[in-house]
Design a protein around this motif. Structure first.
Motif, PDB file in Angstrom:
ATOM      1  N   ALA A  57      35.277 -56.512  32.359  1.00  0.00           N
ATOM      2  CA  ALA A  57      34.963 -57.336  33.524  1.00  0.00           C
ATOM      3  C   ALA A  57      35.349 -56.629  34.816  1.00  0.00           C
ATOM      4  O   ALA A  57      34.596 -56.630  35.802  1.00  0.00           O
ATOM      5  N   LEU A  58      36.547 -56.019  34.818  1.00  0.00           N
ATOM      6  CA  LEU A  58      36.967 -55.294  36.015  1.00  0.00           C
ATOM      7  C   LEU A  58      36.065 -54.085  36.284  1.00  0.00           C
ATOM      8  O   LEU A  58      35.729 -53.785  37.440  1.00  0.00           O
ATOM      9  N   ALA A  59      35.662 -53.389  35.236  1.00  0.00           N
ATOM     10  CA  ALA A  59      34.801 -52.215  35.418  1.00  0.00           C
ATOM     11  C   ALA A  59      33.458 -52.595  36.020  1.00  0.00           C
ATOM     12  O   ALA A  59      32.926 -51.903  36.909  1.00  0.00           O
ATOM     13  N   VAL A  60      32.878 -53.695  35.538  1.00  0.00           N
ATOM     14  CA  VAL A  60      31.595 -54.144  36.083  1.00  0.00           C
ATOM     15  C   VAL A  60      31.753 -54.536  37.551  1.00  0.00           C
ATOM     16  O   VAL A  60      30.924 -54.190  38.409  1.00  0.00           O
ATOM     17  N   ALA A  61      32.815 -55.276  37.882  1.00  0.00           N
ATOM     18  CA  ALA A  61      33.024 -55.718  39.268  1.00  0.00           C
ATOM     19  C   ALA A  61      33.321 -54.555  40.201  1.00  0.00           C
ATOM     20  O   ALA A  61      33.025 -54.619  41.400  1.00  0.00           O
ATOM     21  N   GLN A  62      33.894 -53.479  39.672  1.00  0.00           N
ATOM     22  CA  GLN A  62      34.256 -52.338  40.519  1.00  0.00           C
ATOM     23  C   GLN A  62      33.141 -51.321  40.675  1.00  0.00           C
ATOM     24  O   GLN A  62      33.172 -50.518  41.626  1.00  0.00           O
ATOM     25  N   THR A  63      32.156 -51.326  39.799  1.00  0.00           N
ATOM     26  CA  THR A  63      31.113 -50.291  39.844  1.00  0.00           C
ATOM     27  C   THR A  63      29.705 -50.830  40.111  1.00  0.00           C
ATOM     28  O   THR A  63      28.931 -50.194  40.842  1.00  0.00           O
ATOM     29  N   ALA A  64      29.330 -51.970  39.549  1.00  0.00           N
ATOM     30  CA  ALA A  64      27.968 -52.485  39.720  1.00  0.00           C
ATOM     31  C   ALA A  64      27.609 -52.747  41.179  1.00  0.00           C
ATOM     32  O   ALA A  64      26.476 -52.474  41.606  1.00  0.00           O
ATOM     33  N   PRO A  65      28.547 -53.269  42.021  1.00  0.00           N
ATOM     34  CA  PRO A  65      28.184 -53.487  43.437  1.00  0.00           C
ATOM     35  C   PRO A  65      27.866 -52.216  44.210  1.00  0.00           C
ATOM     36  O   PRO A  65      27.400 -52.308  45.350  1.00  0.00           O
ATOM     37  N   ALA A  83      38.033 -56.707  43.420  1.00  0.00           N
ATOM     38  CA  ALA A  83      38.179 -56.275  42.030  1.00  0.00           C
ATOM     39  C   ALA A  83      39.248 -55.199  41.891  1.00  0.00           C
ATOM     40  O   ALA A  83      40.007 -55.181  40.897  1.00  0.00           O
ATOM     41  N   ASP A  84      39.349 -54.291  42.862  1.00  0.00           N
ATOM     42  CA  ASP A  84      40.382 -53.253  42.799  1.00  0.00           C
ATOM     43  C   ASP A  84      41.778 -53.852  42.904  1.00  0.00           C
ATOM     44  O   ASP A  84      42.709 -53.456  42.172  1.00  0.00           O
ATOM     45  N   VAL A  85      41.950 -54.796  43.827  1.00  0.00           N
ATOM     46  CA  VAL A  85      43.255 -55.443  43.962  1.00  0.00           C
ATOM     47  C   VAL A  85      43.579 -56.251  42.705  1.00  0.00           C
ATOM     48  O   VAL A  85      44.721 -56.222  42.194  1.00  0.00           O
ATOM     49  N   ALA A  86      42.573 -56.953  42.185  1.00  0.00           N
ATOM     50  CA  ALA A  86      42.804 -57.713  40.953  1.00  0.00           C
ATOM     51  C   ALA A  86      43.148 -56.783  39.794  1.00  0.00           C
ATOM     52  O   ALA A  86      44.008 -57.110  38.946  1.00  0.00           O
ATOM     53  N   GLY A  87      42.511 -55.617  39.727  1.00  0.00           N
ATOM     54  CA  GLY A  87      42.835 -54.660  38.675  1.00  0.00           C
ATOM     55  C   GLY A  87      44.251 -54.140  38.786  1.00  0.00           C
ATOM     56  O   GLY A  87      44.951 -53.961  37.775  1.00  0.00           O
ATOM     57  N   ALA A  88      44.707 -53.875  40.037  1.00  0.00           N
ATOM     58  CA  ALA A  88      46.085 -53.420  40.231  1.00  0.00           C
ATOM     59  C   ALA A  88      47.084 -54.480  39.783  1.00  0.00           C
ATOM     60  O   ALA A  88      48.113 -54.171  39.158  1.00  0.00           O
TER      61      ALA A  88
END
Length: 410
Positions: A57-65, A83-88
């Motif tokens: 989910a994080l990968a899609v939110a960080q790359t698809a946009p 998404a980056d902040v949520a991943g951290a």
């Protein structure tokens, strides 16, 4: 402007002349998505130990946009930043080792730099500054919750994103400056062409004045001196020469006025008033002396100078056409004022019948056709209408309707 009225978004480099340049942003965004999406899933799940579903989910939110960034980079930044902040924050739930980079793994930094380039190429200085401040603020805020075991390099993303935003913004402003310079050069070239055209028209007008003025001056001198050069000249013939001289002087005066307007010289132009309705009678008299019987119905309406001049020129050109193309034809000239539906109009009517006797050869066989064009242009400038055409029984009709202003209704 409402959202429904917003212009459709344009992709980066959409205005480029070369096709490969227009496709370049889409190609870069596609390559980043294809490369970063599986890499992010693998690194977050296998290397960091994050649950595969959360990592995906994080990968899609960080790359698809990144694909959206080609058209709407600011909206893509909202999603990727969150998404980056949520991943951290999600990585804080794991037992991170010293070899793990935190808060942003390398693949997230690569994607964020690409996004920063798209932002710099599209957004304003103020927006870019706010984006960089938000990035720096997030990095500073994450430092307070940094884990003890991981290698924290929060300043790396702040520095690299700032450099990307600065370079892309500088390129965009340079391109805008070049575009405005090219537009200004195009406008300047058009102005130079227009000025050259006006100068050429003025030169032609001066040459025309020199040629015609010479011949008109000769006609005036010969007509004035006829009574002294020719013995036994009948009185009516003498009056005809006097009329010819007066008409020639009037034509020279009008030509000098027109030339003064074309040359646009302040303080050196003719100060005589432009002809109006009161001068139409002189046109009729001059036409009658040329052998054309004219029945004239005058009008003493109080009209503006523009309307009076237009009416005068219409009658002048119409009578000149009668003399040139139908010499001796009976002609009617009527100028009247009427009020209909609360609006006043000045009606100018010039009608000539067929010339008497057998058809005579006209004074001009061809003609330039500019007379009717000039009348139509004058009527259009005054906001009126013009109706011209031949009559069923022979002859020609010119009818013009010129609107009068509110001050003319009295």
């Amino acid at each position: 402007m409402t959202p429904a009225e917003e212009e459709p978004p344009r992709a980066l480099f959409a205005g480029a002349s070369r096709r490969w340049v227009r496709l370049l942003p889409w190609g870069v965004a596609f390559v980043l998505c294809v490369a970063l999406l599986p890499t992010t899933i693998q690194v977050l799940s296998l290397d960091y130990g994050l649950h595969v579903g959360v990592a995906s989910a994080l990968a899609v939110a960080q790359t698809a946009p990144l694909l959206l960034a080609v058209v709407r980079p600011l909206r893509a930044w909202y999603v990727i930043f969150a998404a980056d902040v949520a991943g951290a924050l999600a990585l804080l739930t794991l037992d991170l080792e010293e070899r793990h980079l935190w808060p942003f793994p390398p693949m997230e930094i690569v994607g964020y730099i690409g996004l920063s380039l798209a932002l710099g190429l599209r957004e304003s200085r103020r927006t870019l500054l706010l984006v960089w401040l938000a990035t720096a603020g997030a990095n500073v805020g994450l430092l307070f919750v940094a884990p003890g075991g991981a290698s924290t390099q929060s300043t790396l993303l702040t520095i690299l994103s700032g450099v990307a935003l600065l370079l892309a913004g500088a390129l965009r402003e340079r391109y805008e400056a070049q575009r405005r310079l090219a537009e200004q050069e195009t406008i300047s070239e058009a102005e130079r062409s227009r000025r050259t055209l006006l100068e050429e028209r003025a030169r032609i007008a001066r040459e025309l004045h020199d040629v015609v003025a010479h011949h008109m001056s000769v006609i005036t001198v010969q007509a004035d001196s006829a009574a002294y050069r020719l013995d036994g000249l009948p009185p009516d013939v003498g009056e005809e020469f006097t009329s010819i001289a007066a008409t020639a002087r009037e034509s020279l005066g009008e030509m000098r006025r027109i030339l003064g307007v074309l040359r646009n010289e302040e303080g050196h132009g003719e100060l005589a008033p432009q002809p109006g309705l009161s001068r139409i009678g002189h046109l009729v008299e001059a036409t009658e002396r040329s052998g054309v019987p004219v029945e004239f119905t005058p009008c003493d309406a109080d009209v503006t100078d523009a309307v009076g001049l237009a009416a005068y020129r219409i009658v002048q050109e119409a009578l000149a056409n009668v003399v040139r193309h139908a010499p001796g034809a009976p002609t009617q000239v009527s100028v009247s004022k009427s009020v209909a539906e609360g609006s006043a109009r000045l009606t100018v009517l010039v009608v000539n019948g067929p010339p008497p006797g057998p058809p005579a050869a006209p004074l001009e066989k061809g003609g330039t056709g500019q007379g009717l064009v000039g009348m139509r242009e004058r009527v259009q400038l005054a906001g009126g209408t013009l109706d011209t055409g031949p009559l069923p029984g022979g002859g020609f009709r010119v009818a013009a309707q010129l609107p009068l202003t509110g001050g003319d209704l009295t």
